[in-house]
Design an enzyme around this catalytic site. Structure first.
Site, PDB file in Angstrom:
ATOM      1  N   ASP A  52      -2.312   9.591 -10.305  1.00 18.81           N
ATOM      2  CA  ASP A  52      -2.314   8.462 -11.248  1.00 18.81           C
ATOM      3  C   ASP A  52      -0.898   8.117 -11.683  1.00 18.81           C
ATOM      4  OD1 ASP A  52      -5.029   8.229 -11.125  1.00 18.81           O
ATOM      5  OD2 ASP A  52      -5.436   9.048 -13.119  1.00 18.81           O
ATOM      6  N   ASP A 103      -4.741   2.509  -4.307  1.00 21.85           N
ATOM      7  CA  ASP A 103      -3.273   2.542  -4.261  1.00 21.85           C
ATOM      8  C   ASP A 103      -2.717   1.276  -3.616  1.00 21.85           C
ATOM      9  OD1 ASP A 103      -4.532   3.372  -1.873  1.00 21.85           O
ATOM     10  OD2 ASP A 103      -2.672   4.233  -1.123  1.00 21.85           O
ATOM     11  N   ASN A 144      -2.471  12.700  -3.158  1.00 19.99           N
ATOM     12  CA  ASN A 144      -3.481  12.980  -4.185  1.00 19.99           C
ATOM     13  C   ASN A 144      -4.118  14.349  -3.963  1.00 19.99           C
ATOM     14  OD1 ASN A 144      -4.172  11.599  -6.486  1.00 19.99           O
ATOM     15  ND2 ASN A 144      -5.968  10.628  -5.614  1.00 19.99           N
ATOM     16  N   ASP A 202       0.846  -1.192   0.000  1.00 21.64           N
ATOM     17  CA  ASP A 202       0.000   0.000   0.000  1.00 21.64           C
ATOM     18  C   ASP A 202       0.885   1.247   0.000  1.00 21.64           C
ATOM     19  OD1 ASP A 202      -2.965   0.935   0.541  1.00 21.64           O
ATOM     20  OD2 ASP A 202      -1.692   2.157   1.839  1.00 21.64           O
TER      21      ASP A 202
END
Length: 326
Positions: free
Chosen positions: A215, A241, A206, A198
């Site tokens: 992204d 993610d 983000n 993770d």
């Protein structure tokens, strides 16, 4: 307006969010239905070009039953939205010949790609149906179209199992492969370790730098992990993610060494997949668990749960580390 898409999703907020995204892409959304009955009525009032169907609707009709009714009466094209569907439900879904699967959670880009592929396939089939009604003189053209259709169908099937952003296998592919893994472990004593990875603090990343940068971060982390794995290792985008690595014939100790190399490689990334410098350093936390050689029918979910629990312990330890489930 573009093609019309009927959205069938029993979670109203998700359904409306999908409608907003589709409208932004230029599609027409005549209705958002929350039940199978609502979907049948909406399709009768405004027949859509494509139905985006939640596979697990609540109520008298689930998504597969609703799709079967729509196809029987209107010959409508269906794309299923799925997440943790069991093997029986997936088998029933396949019997309705869907035009694709969209695995939750998905991005706007994944939604758009899935819809475009499904509509292209529908267009090819309509062309084929029209051509087949012509005289024998058109047979040569029909053969060529059939070959194109076959190749397109094979591409659609492959695309349904691949995450568009990272080009890693997705959860749908994972579900198909886990049963075989359990069988090989039972029959032949094959050994597997699972590692959940993770990205640390990704939501903050983000929010700070935007979804396009986010992204790019997901993509470059995915590429880096894959470069550290063996050819026979399994690699999947599990969601958002989070990634899952399956390591055949690896002990816990060997798996930990492998994933430590992966962790170090990710922490040393300096540039994104487009070559631009990263907005900030990326790290991952990893949780590893072992599948015993004689698992019972519930062992696969327990195995993955142990790996997920180890991942949470890695987060609690301060992140950017590898944790093993004993």
């Amino acid at each position: 307006m573009g093609a019309s898409v009927l959205v069938v999703e029993d979670e109203i907020i998700i359904g409306q969010d999908i409608r907003r995204i589709l409208l932004g892409f230029g599609y027409e959304v005549p209705a958002v239905a929350a039940t199978g009955g609502d979907a049948l009525r909406a399709a009768e009032a405004h027949p859509p070009d494509l139905v985006l169907m939640d596979i697990k609707l609540r109520g008298p009709l689930d998504g597969v039953q609703t799709a079967a009714r729509l196809q029987e009466k209107h010959e409508m094209s269906v794309v299923y939205i799925t997440s943790h569907s069991d093997e029986t439900t997936l088998a029933r879904a396949k019997a309705t010949s869907p035009y694709g699967y969209l695995v939750k959670p998905f991005t706007d880009r994944e939604l758009r790609t899935c819809i475009e592929i499904a509509l292209r396939r529908r267009e090819l089939e309509l062309d084929a149906a029209e051509a087949s009604s012509r005289v024998v003189a058109a047979n040569v053209a029909l053969v060529a179209l059939a070959e194109d259709h076959k190749r397109e169908s094979e591409r659609i099937l492959a695309a349904a199992r691949i995450d568009p952003l990272t080009e890693a296998a997705n959860r749908l592919c994972l579900q198909d492969e886990l049963e075989g893994i359990a069988d090989r472990a039972r029959r032949y004593g094959h050994h597997y370790c699972a590692a959940f990875c993770d990205i640390d603090g990704f939501k903050t990343y983000n929010d700070a730098f935007g979804h396009l940068v986010g992204d790019g971060a997901i993509r470059v982390v995915s590429q880096t992990i894959q470069h550290q794995l063996r050819r026979g290792d399994g690699f999947y985008r599990y969601g958002g993610d989070e990634f899952l690595v399956l390591l055949p014939e690896q002990s816990l100790g060997n798996a930990a060494e492998c994933m430590e190399r992966v962790r170090v490689a990710v922490a040393s990334i300096s540039r994104g997949s487009n070559g631009a410098p990263l907005a900030r350093t990326l790290t991952i936390s990893v949780g590893i668990a072992e599948l015993r050689s004689t698992p019972d029918k519930d062992a696969i979910q327990s195995w993955l749960q142990h790996a997920d629990d180890a991942l949470y312990r890695a987060k609690a330890r301060g992140r950017n580390c590898v944790e093993i489930s004993e």
